[in-house]
Structure formats: structure tokens, C-alpha cells
Design a protein around this motif. Structure first.
Motif, PDB file in Angstrom:
ATOM      1  N   ALA A 246       0.832  -1.189  -0.006  1.00 29.48           N
ATOM      2  CA  ALA A 246      -0.024  -0.074  -0.104  1.00 29.48           C
ATOM      3  C   ALA A 246       1.018   1.337  -0.102  1.00 29.48           C
ATOM      4  O   ALA A 246       0.535   2.251  -0.870  1.00 29.48           O
ATOM      5  CB  ALA A 246      -0.871  -0.110   1.155  1.00 29.48           C
TER       6      ALA A 246
ATOM      7  N   VAL B  67      -1.344   3.988   6.542  1.00 30.64           N
ATOM      8  CA  VAL B  67      -2.149   2.907   6.193  1.00 30.64           C
ATOM      9  C   VAL B  67      -1.893   1.890   7.405  1.00 30.64           C
ATOM     10  O   VAL B  67      -0.994   1.900   8.050  1.00 30.64           O
ATOM     11  CB  VAL B  67      -1.317   2.110   4.949  1.00 30.64           C
TER      12      VAL B  67
ATOM     13  N   ILE C 229      -2.868  -1.740   8.569  1.00 29.80           N
ATOM     14  CA  ILE C 229      -3.385  -3.319   8.025  1.00 29.80           C
ATOM     15  C   ILE C 229      -3.717  -3.800   9.446  1.00 29.80           C
ATOM     16  O   ILE C 229      -2.850  -4.145  10.240  1.00 29.80           O
ATOM     17  CB  ILE C 229      -2.255  -4.070   7.334  1.00 29.80           C
TER      18      ILE C 229
ATOM     19  N   ALA D 141      -7.688  -3.262   5.508  1.00 30.31           N
ATOM     20  CA  ALA D 141      -6.957  -2.096   5.459  1.00 30.31           C
ATOM     21  C   ALA D 141      -7.662  -0.722   5.766  1.00 30.31           C
ATOM     22  O   ALA D 141      -8.645  -0.734   5.005  1.00 30.31           O
ATOM     23  CB  ALA D 141      -6.117  -2.118   4.177  1.00 30.31           C
TER      24      ALA D 141
ATOM     25  N   ILE E  50      -6.902   3.137   4.951  1.00 25.74           N
ATOM     26  CA  ILE E  50      -6.016   4.048   4.118  1.00 25.74           C
ATOM     27  C   ILE E  50      -6.361   5.535   4.538  1.00 25.74           C
ATOM     28  O   ILE E  50      -7.471   5.813   4.496  1.00 25.74           O
ATOM     29  CB  ILE E  50      -6.129   3.997   2.543  1.00 25.74           C
TER      30      ILE E  50
ATOM     31  N   LEU F 202      -6.838  -7.156   0.160  1.00 27.84           N
ATOM     32  CA  LEU F 202      -5.298  -6.631   0.312  1.00 27.84           C
ATOM     33  C   LEU F 202      -4.525  -6.718  -0.902  1.00 27.84           C
ATOM     34  O   LEU F 202      -3.355  -6.645  -0.714  1.00 27.84           O
ATOM     35  CB  LEU F 202      -4.893  -7.278   1.875  1.00 27.84           C
TER      36      LEU F 202
ATOM     37  N   LEU G  76      -6.240  -2.496  -2.971  1.00 32.29           N
ATOM     38  CA  LEU G  76      -5.658  -1.387  -2.122  1.00 32.29           C
ATOM     39  C   LEU G  76      -5.651  -0.216  -3.287  1.00 32.29           C
ATOM     40  O   LEU G  76      -5.982   1.114  -2.820  1.00 32.29           O
ATOM     41  CB  LEU G  76      -4.055  -1.624  -1.958  1.00 32.29           C
TER      42      LEU G  76
END
Length: 185
Positions: free
Chosen positions: A19, A31, A33, A59, A61, A77, A82
Motif C-alpha cells: 500500500a 495505512v 493493516i 486495510a 487508508i 489486500l 488497495l
């Protein structure tokens, strides 16, 4: 968990770096995760319910674009998943440019690096969990006026990997065991 904690953290790190590579064109980004699993077992009036297991990989963002910040989340993912989340956050941030509340220089940043792990206890087998809960359930059966009783034990394992454009890289591993008992007359 499906994997050992170390393997999960390495998988999260790989996804976070994937990412981050897609976010490098933005001046401001982060980010997060996460992979978590939850196991819930219960005994109701002496009878065991079927165990419930939940697994989440996701995730979150955050990015700055068009002088605004926006967020997007995804459970995909892969690079394409992403990328879709980043595109969504970018579009939303740019659409909200006229409504920004502060200059980018005032946005919060994180540059700390570190790892935190909660203390853990021995993991119980399903048989041990149900034996323990049946004993607690039996201890609640003290009066004929008690019409319903239940013992629930929820275990949760959560691993998180966080990165920020200012340099932060943080790992957090949490294991929780949450008991719950109720009796109604």
C-alpha cells in the motif's frame, strides 16, 4: 489464529509496504493493516452452543489530496484492492477540497517506530473451555427461580501494522479473553 503471530505480522508488513508503494505520490498518507480472529463459545442452561469464529483482514487508508484528507477501507489486500481504496479516498478528498478545515502543515503526523504486545496466557482447548463454562453454569444453578443462565467466553487475537508518510512503523499485537455470565429469574 490461522498462522503464528510472527507470520501474520510479516504478512501485514508486506501488505502495508504494498500500500505504501502505491501511496508514495501523496505528500500525506497512512495505512493500517489488521488481521483479527475471534472465537466465541457459550453454554446456556448446561448445553454447549456451537462455537462461533470470525476472521477479519482489512486495510484502512488515509491520504491527503486536493488539500484535504480522506479515508477508505478494504478487505481486499491485493494490489488491485488497495489501488481501488486509494482511488476512492483520493476522489473523496478532492471532492471535499472546498470544505477543508485546516492546512496540510497542521495535519497530525506520526514518526514513532515500535512494537507492542499484550501479555498472554495459555490458550485453552475447546474441550477445556466448555468444561470450564459448564462448571460456571452449574455454579449459577442455585435456585429454582433462575429460569435462564448463560456463560460466554470470547477470545480475540488482533495484529496491526501501521505506517505513516512521516516515517512511523508500528506493530501492535493484542490478545483478549472476555468472560460473560448472566442469570435471569
Amino acid at each position: 489464529m490461522l498462522n503464528s503471530g510472527h507470520t501474520i505480522v510479516e504478512n501485514l508488513r508486506t501488505a502495508a509496504y504494498r500500500a505504501a508503494d502505491l501511496l508514495r505520490g501523496f505528500a500525506y498518507w497512512s495505512v493500517l493493516i489488521e488481521e483479527s480472529s475471534k472465537l466465541t463459545t457459550s453454554v446456556r442452561r448446561g448445553v454447549a452452543d456451537a462455537p462461533e469464529r470470525e476472521i477479519l483482514k482489512a486495510a484502512l487508508i488515509t491520504l491527503g489530496s486536493g488539500n484535504n484528507v480522506s479515508y477508505a477501507s478494504t478487505t481486499d489486500l491485493s494490489e488491485s484492492g488497495l489501488r481501488r481504496a486509494i482511488t476512492s479516498a483520493k476522489s473523496r478528498a478532492e471532492a471535499l477540497t472546498a470544505f477543508r478545515l485546516m492546512e496540510m502543515a497542521c495535519w497530525p503526523t506520526a514518526d514513532q517506530k515500535g512494537q507492542w504486545q499484550s501479555p498472554t496466557g495459555a490458550e485453552m482447548s475447546l474441550k477445556d473451555r466448555f468444561d470450564y463454562m459448564r462448571a460456571l453454569d452449574a455454579a449459577m444453578h442455585t435456585d429454582t427461580r433462575i429460569k435462564n443462565r448463560q456463560v460466554v467466553l470470547t477470545s480475540m487475537d488482533r495484529q496491526r501494522f501501521f505506517m505513516h508518510s512521516a516515517g512511523a512503523e508500528q506493530i501492535q499485537e493484542t490478545q483478549l479473553c472476555i468472560p460473560h455470565m448472566e442469570a435471569t429469574a
